[in-house]
Design a protein around this motif. Sequence first.
Motif, PDB file in Angstrom:
ATOM      1  N   TYR A 164       0.834  -1.206   0.000  1.00 35.92           N
ATOM      2  CA  TYR A 164       0.000   0.000   0.000  1.00 35.92           C
ATOM      3  C   TYR A 164       0.868   1.255   0.000  1.00 35.92           C
ATOM      4  O   TYR A 164       0.542   2.243  -0.661  1.00 35.92           O
ATOM      5  CB  TYR A 164      -0.926  -0.014   1.208  1.00 35.92           C
ATOM      6  CG  TYR A 164      -1.817   1.198   1.305  1.00 35.92           C
ATOM      7  CD1 TYR A 164      -2.840   1.404   0.393  1.00 35.92           C
ATOM      8  CD2 TYR A 164      -1.636   2.145   2.320  1.00 35.92           C
ATOM      9  CE1 TYR A 164      -3.666   2.518   0.477  1.00 35.92           C
ATOM     10  CE2 TYR A 164      -2.448   3.250   2.413  1.00 35.92           C
ATOM     11  CZ  TYR A 164      -3.466   3.441   1.490  1.00 35.92           C
ATOM     12  OH  TYR A 164      -4.271   4.553   1.576  1.00 35.92           O
ATOM     13  N   ARG A 165       1.972   1.219   0.734  1.00 37.90           N
ATOM     14  CA  ARG A 165       2.860   2.379   0.788  1.00 37.90           C
ATOM     15  C   ARG A 165       3.363   2.740  -0.620  1.00 37.90           C
ATOM     16  O   ARG A 165       3.407   3.907  -1.003  1.00 37.90           O
ATOM     17  CB  ARG A 165       4.031   2.096   1.721  1.00 37.90           C
ATOM     18  CG  ARG A 165       4.838   3.341   2.109  1.00 37.90           C
ATOM     19  CD  ARG A 165       6.047   2.950   2.934  1.00 37.90           C
ATOM     20  NE  ARG A 165       5.690   2.213   4.120  1.00 37.90           N
ATOM     21  CZ  ARG A 165       5.333   2.769   5.273  1.00 37.90           C
ATOM     22  NH1 ARG A 165       5.275   4.079   5.364  1.00 37.90           N
ATOM     23  NH2 ARG A 165       5.033   2.005   6.313  1.00 37.90           N
ATOM     24  N   ARG A 166       3.736   1.730  -1.376  1.00 31.34           N
ATOM     25  CA  ARG A 166       4.186   1.980  -2.755  1.00 31.34           C
ATOM     26  C   ARG A 166       3.045   2.542  -3.596  1.00 31.34           C
ATOM     27  O   ARG A 166       3.243   3.418  -4.439  1.00 31.34           O
ATOM     28  CB  ARG A 166       4.706   0.687  -3.373  1.00 31.34           C
ATOM     29  CG  ARG A 166       5.965   0.137  -2.701  1.00 31.34           C
ATOM     30  CD  ARG A 166       6.386  -1.162  -3.361  1.00 31.34           C
ATOM     31  NE  ARG A 166       7.505  -1.788  -2.667  1.00 31.34           N
ATOM     32  CZ  ARG A 166       8.024  -2.962  -3.002  1.00 31.34           C
ATOM     33  NH1 ARG A 166       7.514  -3.630  -4.035  1.00 31.34           N
ATOM     34  NH2 ARG A 166       9.033  -3.463  -2.319  1.00 31.34           N
ATOM     35  N   GLN A 167       1.853   2.026  -3.356  1.00 29.99           N
ATOM     36  CA  GLN A 167       0.689   2.459  -4.128  1.00 29.99           C
ATOM     37  C   GLN A 167       0.354   3.921  -3.844  1.00 29.99           C
ATOM     38  O   GLN A 167      -0.070   4.658  -4.743  1.00 29.99           O
ATOM     39  CB  GLN A 167      -0.509   1.568  -3.779  1.00 29.99           C
ATOM     40  CG  GLN A 167      -1.749   1.817  -4.599  1.00 29.99           C
ATOM     41  CD  GLN A 167      -2.813   0.775  -4.337  1.00 29.99           C
ATOM     42  OE1 GLN A 167      -2.912  -0.227  -5.017  1.00 29.99           O
ATOM     43  NE2 GLN A 167      -3.618   1.008  -3.308  1.00 29.99           N
ATOM     44  N   THR A 168       0.531   4.365  -2.594  1.00 31.95           N
ATOM     45  CA  THR A 168       0.242   5.757  -2.267  1.00 31.95           C
ATOM     46  C   THR A 168       1.152   6.703  -3.035  1.00 31.95           C
ATOM     47  O   THR A 168       0.741   7.804  -3.414  1.00 31.95           O
ATOM     48  CB  THR A 168       0.394   6.014  -0.758  1.00 31.95           C
ATOM     49  OG1 THR A 168       1.747   5.746  -0.349  1.00 31.95           O
ATOM     50  CG2 THR A 168      -0.548   5.153   0.048  1.00 31.95           C
ATOM     51  N   ILE A 186      -2.281   8.596  -3.487  1.00 36.87           N
ATOM     52  CA  ILE A 186      -3.323   8.369  -2.488  1.00 36.87           C
ATOM     53  C   ILE A 186      -3.029   9.212  -1.251  1.00 36.87           C
ATOM     54  O   ILE A 186      -1.906   9.238  -0.759  1.00 36.87           O
ATOM     55  CB  ILE A 186      -3.405   6.884  -2.116  1.00 36.87           C
ATOM     56  CG1 ILE A 186      -3.836   6.074  -3.340  1.00 36.87           C
ATOM     57  CG2 ILE A 186      -4.370   6.666  -0.967  1.00 36.87           C
ATOM     58  CD1 ILE A 186      -3.800   4.577  -3.133  1.00 36.87           C
ATOM     59  N   SER A 187      -4.033   9.915  -0.758  1.00 38.72           N
ATOM     60  CA  SER A 187      -3.816  10.838   0.351  1.00 38.72           C
ATOM     61  C   SER A 187      -4.423  10.372   1.666  1.00 38.72           C
ATOM     62  O   SER A 187      -4.018  10.844   2.724  1.00 38.72           O
ATOM     63  CB  SER A 187      -4.388  12.214  -0.002  1.00 38.72           C
ATOM     64  OG  SER A 187      -5.766  12.109  -0.325  1.00 38.72           O
ATOM     65  N   TRP A 188      -5.413   9.498   1.623  1.00 37.65           N
ATOM     66  CA  TRP A 188      -6.044   9.028   2.867  1.00 37.65           C
ATOM     67  C   TRP A 188      -6.553   7.614   2.683  1.00 37.65           C
ATOM     68  O   TRP A 188      -7.159   7.328   1.657  1.00 37.65           O
ATOM     69  CB  TRP A 188      -7.209   9.939   3.268  1.00 37.65           C
ATOM     70  CG  TRP A 188      -7.723   9.642   4.640  1.00 37.65           C
ATOM     71  CD1 TRP A 188      -7.303  10.214   5.813  1.00 37.65           C
ATOM     72  CD2 TRP A 188      -8.762   8.713   5.005  1.00 37.65           C
ATOM     73  NE1 TRP A 188      -8.004   9.693   6.875  1.00 37.65           N
ATOM     74  CE2 TRP A 188      -8.901   8.764   6.408  1.00 37.65           C
ATOM     75  CE3 TRP A 188      -9.563   7.823   4.283  1.00 37.65           C
ATOM     76  CZ2 TRP A 188      -9.819   7.977   7.093  1.00 37.65           C
ATOM     77  CZ3 TRP A 188     -10.476   7.040   4.974  1.00 37.65           C
ATOM     78  CH2 TRP A 188     -10.592   7.133   6.359  1.00 37.65           C
ATOM     79  N   PRO A 189      -6.319   6.713   3.608  1.00 38.87           N
ATOM     80  CA  PRO A 189      -5.494   6.929   4.793  1.00 38.87           C
ATOM     81  C   PRO A 189      -4.013   6.856   4.440  1.00 38.87           C
ATOM     82  O   PRO A 189      -3.630   6.092   3.542  1.00 38.87           O
ATOM     83  CB  PRO A 189      -5.897   5.783   5.711  1.00 38.87           C
ATOM     84  CG  PRO A 189      -6.255   4.674   4.764  1.00 38.87           C
ATOM     85  CD  PRO A 189      -6.907   5.344   3.586  1.00 38.87           C
ATOM     86  N   SER A 190      -3.193   7.601   5.129  1.00 38.41           N
ATOM     87  CA  SER A 190      -1.762   7.503   4.912  1.00 38.41           C
ATOM     88  C   SER A 190      -1.264   6.174   5.478  1.00 38.41           C
ATOM     89  O   SER A 190      -1.922   5.550   6.311  1.00 38.41           O
ATOM     90  CB  SER A 190      -1.038   8.658   5.596  1.00 38.41           C
ATOM     91  OG  SER A 190      -1.157   8.544   7.013  1.00 38.41           O
ATOM     92  N   ALA A 191      -0.083   5.769   5.042  1.00 37.26           N
ATOM     93  CA  ALA A 191       0.503   4.542   5.579  1.00 37.26           C
ATOM     94  C   ALA A 191       0.763   4.681   7.071  1.00 37.26           C
ATOM     95  O   ALA A 191       0.603   3.726   7.841  1.00 37.26           O
ATOM     96  CB  ALA A 191       1.799   4.214   4.834  1.00 37.26           C
TER      97      ALA A 191
END
Length: 464
Positions: free
Chosen positions: A226-230, A235-240
């Motif tokens: 998910y961190r890579r995807q943000t 992606i702004s919410w939810p943050s990792a």
Amino acid sequence: MKWHIVESTAIVFSIRCYYPVRLLQIGNPYRMSDNYKLDCIHTKQDWDQWLRKCREVDLQQTWEYGESVKRCIGWEPDRRLVLEGGVPVAMVQTLIKDVPILGRVARMQHGPLFLENEESFSSSRAIQAIDFLRGYWVEEEKVILHLAPCLLAGDLPVDWAEKTGFKSTNEPVWASIRMDLRLDEKTLHSHLKRKWRAPLQKAEKAGLEAVWSQSESDFEWTLEKYRRQTVEKGISWPSAELTQGLWNEAKESMRMVFAEKDGERVGVLLSIAYVDSAFGLLIWESPHSRTLHAHNFLDWRSILYYQELGYRWFDLGGIDPENLPGITKFKRGTGGQEYTLSGAFEARPSGAGTGRISGEDDLGHVLTGLRLPGQSQETGADVEDQVEALLIKFVQDTTGFNIGQDTSQSLIESGLIDSLSIISLVQALQETFDIEISFQDLTLENFDRLQLICELVQAKMVNR
């Protein structure tokens, strides 16, 4: 609307609350009138018991969310009951922070919540409770108050904010779709739109398997994906960081469901449960998962899973028809119940500025998941020229003083900008350069001279 309440699977955490000295304790309640008062709630167990008595409940008003935000970005949660004539009528978790230059700010994220009483919901009583909270925070405590009531659009009259001293903000209004898990599986399936149901059937025929997990290692795997995807999708919410915080506080209430094809993970959905609801917090899909329709598969399996556990709602996690039409169309395909909250509002003590600050530390925007970063074509020289022109005009308009070419002087010490006018300056910079300036950026080191402001703007443009 009366909800069927189920026991939460969350364990009770023994977490001590550290309130500032000025905040009040049980036994010495704040009282603005003979009819209303505030009582503090100090334990998660007590907070959860009151949550179960509310007519609507939201993730951002849970104990775990408040503690997560506190650890991520330092907003202090303050938890209160609102009593009318000695009877609890509402509850609210307020996030508080001392912001440089601006002062104390209080945010009620999807709060207050209103308790389910024997009487039917009364908009006038809700407005009175909100006005009481404004009186306490704004008039007594002298803080800037941002409030987004946990009420559906239409629960309050159109002019309620103006009559109680609030102004509507430009923050996005939360909207989402939730599945009514009281319906049986056959009925839920029949509500699926044909273009949503057909891909689900293809996913099932392709042999996708659902694997549920609450293990630490699987969470770490999910968070890294998910961190890579943000980063890739903005992606702004939810943050990792917030996701990690929620896991630390409420891992017993969080679950991952993996979509696997021949033993390979092609997608995962992480959800969190609270009171009688479950919320789809985030989803990750592999590059080729689209052809397998993993998203449909993960949502449907989550709906059935939480239905079996006895929950009332499964929230799909937000829609935004204007900015995210594709995601919105996809979620509407489930045939779930669409809802929109009543909006976000603001009240300030007399003498406070009127500008607004945005940014990840502001907590004013709780976006629905995908905000694409902007692009910039300006060069460094262009930016400096624009900032200089903007600053000269701003000082001229606000003070009547023409600084001309003398842009090296201290803006703060000279009194050309102060704690009130700086908010309007920040707003002008944000609108001109399409950037976000957070509360933490409001320091003398960033705003005392033209060159410092230019450097701040350029840094924000690079990272947006």
